[in-house]
Motif scaffolding. Sequence first.
Motif, short mmCIF file in Angstrom:
data_model
loop_
_atom_site.label_atom_id
_atom_site.label_comp_id
_atom_site.label_asym_id
_atom_site.label_seq_id
_atom_site.Cartn_x
_atom_site.Cartn_y
_atom_site.Cartn_z
N ASN A 20 -18.57 7.60 -13.57
CA ASN A 20 -18.19 9.01 -13.75
C ASN A 20 -18.10 9.74 -12.41
N TYR A 21 -18.60 9.08 -11.37
CA TYR A 21 -18.55 9.63 -10.00
C TYR A 21 -17.92 8.59 -9.09
N PRO A 22 -16.59 8.45 -9.15
CA PRO A 22 -15.93 7.35 -8.43
C PRO A 22 -15.77 7.58 -6.93
N ASP A 23 -16.32 8.68 -6.40
CA ASP A 23 -16.16 8.96 -4.98
C ASP A 23 -16.60 7.77 -4.12
N LYS A 24 -17.71 7.15 -4.50
CA LYS A 24 -18.27 6.07 -3.69
C LYS A 24 -17.37 4.84 -3.67
N GLU A 25 -16.59 4.63 -4.72
CA GLU A 25 -15.65 3.51 -4.76
C GLU A 25 -14.33 3.87 -4.09
N GLN A 26 -13.87 5.10 -4.33
CA GLN A 26 -12.55 5.48 -3.83
C GLN A 26 -12.52 5.73 -2.33
N MET A 27 -13.58 6.31 -1.79
CA MET A 27 -13.58 6.65 -0.38
C MET A 27 -13.52 5.41 0.53
N PRO A 28 -14.35 4.37 0.30
CA PRO A 28 -14.22 3.18 1.14
C PRO A 28 -12.86 2.51 1.02
N LYS A 29 -12.32 2.46 -0.20
CA LYS A 29 -11.00 1.86 -0.39
C LYS A 29 -9.93 2.65 0.34
N LEU A 30 -10.04 3.98 0.29
CA LEU A 30 -9.13 4.83 1.04
C LEU A 30 -9.18 4.49 2.53
N LEU A 69 0.81 -1.22 0.00
CA LEU A 69 0.00 0.00 0.00
C LEU A 69 0.84 1.27 0.00
N LEU A 70 2.14 1.14 0.23
CA LEU A 70 2.99 2.33 0.18
C LEU A 70 3.03 2.91 -1.24
N GLY A 71 2.65 2.09 -2.21
CA GLY A 71 2.57 2.58 -3.59
C GLY A 71 1.18 3.04 -4.00
N TYR A 72 0.24 2.96 -3.07
CA TYR A 72 -1.13 3.40 -3.35
C TYR A 72 -1.18 4.92 -3.36
N LYS A 73 -1.59 5.47 -4.50
CA LYS A 73 -1.58 6.92 -4.65
C LYS A 73 -2.81 7.56 -4.00
N PRO A 74 -2.65 8.78 -3.48
CA PRO A 74 -3.79 9.47 -2.86
C PRO A 74 -4.94 9.64 -3.85
N VAL A 75 -6.15 9.56 -3.32
CA VAL A 75 -7.36 9.80 -4.12
C VAL A 75 -8.12 10.96 -3.50
N SER A 76 -8.97 11.57 -4.31
CA SER A 76 -9.74 12.71 -3.81
C SER A 76 -11.04 12.84 -4.58
N VAL A 77 -11.92 13.67 -4.07
CA VAL A 77 -13.20 13.94 -4.73
C VAL A 77 -13.01 14.72 -6.02
N TYR A 114 -18.81 15.77 -2.51
CA TYR A 114 -18.95 14.33 -2.75
C TYR A 114 -20.20 14.09 -3.58
N MET A 115 -20.11 13.14 -4.52
CA MET A 115 -21.30 12.78 -5.28
C MET A 115 -21.26 11.30 -5.67
N SER A 116 -22.42 10.68 -5.59
CA SER A 116 -22.59 9.32 -6.11
C SER A 116 -23.96 9.23 -6.75
N LEU A 117 -24.09 8.30 -7.69
CA LEU A 117 -25.37 8.05 -8.34
C LEU A 117 -26.01 6.79 -7.77
N ALA A 118 -27.32 6.80 -7.63
CA ALA A 118 -28.04 5.58 -7.29
C ALA A 118 -27.79 4.58 -8.42
N PRO A 119 -27.27 3.41 -8.12
CA PRO A 119 -26.74 2.53 -9.17
C PRO A 119 -27.77 1.93 -10.11
N TYR A 120 -29.01 1.76 -9.66
CA TYR A 120 -29.99 1.03 -10.48
C TYR A 120 -30.92 1.94 -11.28
#
Length: 400
Positions: free
Chosen positions: A121-131, A66-74, A89-95
């Motif tokens: 197109n709104y990766p905040d919902k994926e990136q934030m939990p992984k962060l 994880l030392l090579g994991y680059k910072p992510v942001s909104v 922050y933005m996410s779309l209802a998936p269905y």
Amino acid sequence: MNTKSAYALLLCCFFSQLVFAQVKLSKTDMVKWNFKQLAYNKKQLQKGNAVFKPAYEQLLHDADSLLGYKPVSVMQKKDIPPSGNKHDYMSLAPYWWPDPSKPNGLPYIRKDGEVNPEVKNYPDKEQMPKLCENVNTLALAYFYSGNENYAKHASKLMRVWFLDTATRMNPNLNFGQAVKGVTNGRAEGVIDTRQFIYALDAINLIKGSSHWTANDQKGLQSWMSEFLVWLRTSKIGTDEMNTKNNHAIWFDAQTLAIAIYVDSLDLAKKIIAVSKARLDKQMDANGLFPLELERTTSLHYSVFILNAFNVVAELSDQIGIDYFQTKTSSGKSLKMAFDAIMPYLLQQKTWTYPQIKPFGYTDAFPLILTAERKYGYKDSMDTLAKILGADLGRLQLKLL
């Protein structure tokens, strides 16, 4: 082959489809930490207790990667929220999909179970939990090893998401779970940030490092204080607070974690009292949760809501309140809920409510830990050992 052996083989075959793929995908399992237990485990590791060695070595391997994991942001999303500000922050209802019968596709229509690729197109919902998961792993590795490189990188990741002027997330969820042409944001989006609970756990472990400064701590407490106000006063936040199912409990878990982090202990005690009242209302006389049993994946949601209550109980313990043993006004308790669900998790009973998808067994890991430590279910870890074999020793679960 005797009956007992046949049952054990059947059990292992059944879980092999549900567990092994999950274990490869999730090493942290996002367990709410008990800091007293972590301190005890660390002492045992330092004394040379071999039980912890495989998990410790795996933890360091994971943290090194994880030392090579680059910072992510909104700021990395392609499309811009309705506010015109990418810091939101933005996410779309998936269905929800464009309506093909309308020239502009609006309003979107629901296609249950079909994920609209536009959500990417709104990766905040994926990136934030992984962060949050990665910061969690780095902080745990720092705690056990003392390697400052882990704390340094965890600090950097947190600064980029929460603190740095150019990249910070604004402390609101005004545009969570949006449905185009219907609503810019929904109460359902509040649950997106439940992983903040685990990021705050991580901060508790790295706050002694020189790489997480006093200014960092002050800045994050300020951010979380603003976010807490938004959660408790905005229409979206209060709508979520007043829901009747698992969303309400995860709302309590989030706000409780933040209240404790910002030293608002009076508020924390009020949230705990509200949560106990919800336990009394949402749980039936059998220890199950009827609103979760109505779902098409009812085992998942029954575990999901109990995980939220479990987090509330662990947080309550941090400020000296024993939620694990407390009874509600009508005599219900968290133990009743565990007693109801554990026979199914241990495959002593067959789940008869709807479950249209395979159950991800790692979802139950936090409950299995609690069942063993708080409620005397010694056979729960034995069941995991039979299922996972040597893999159990390498899981971070062994260090928690």
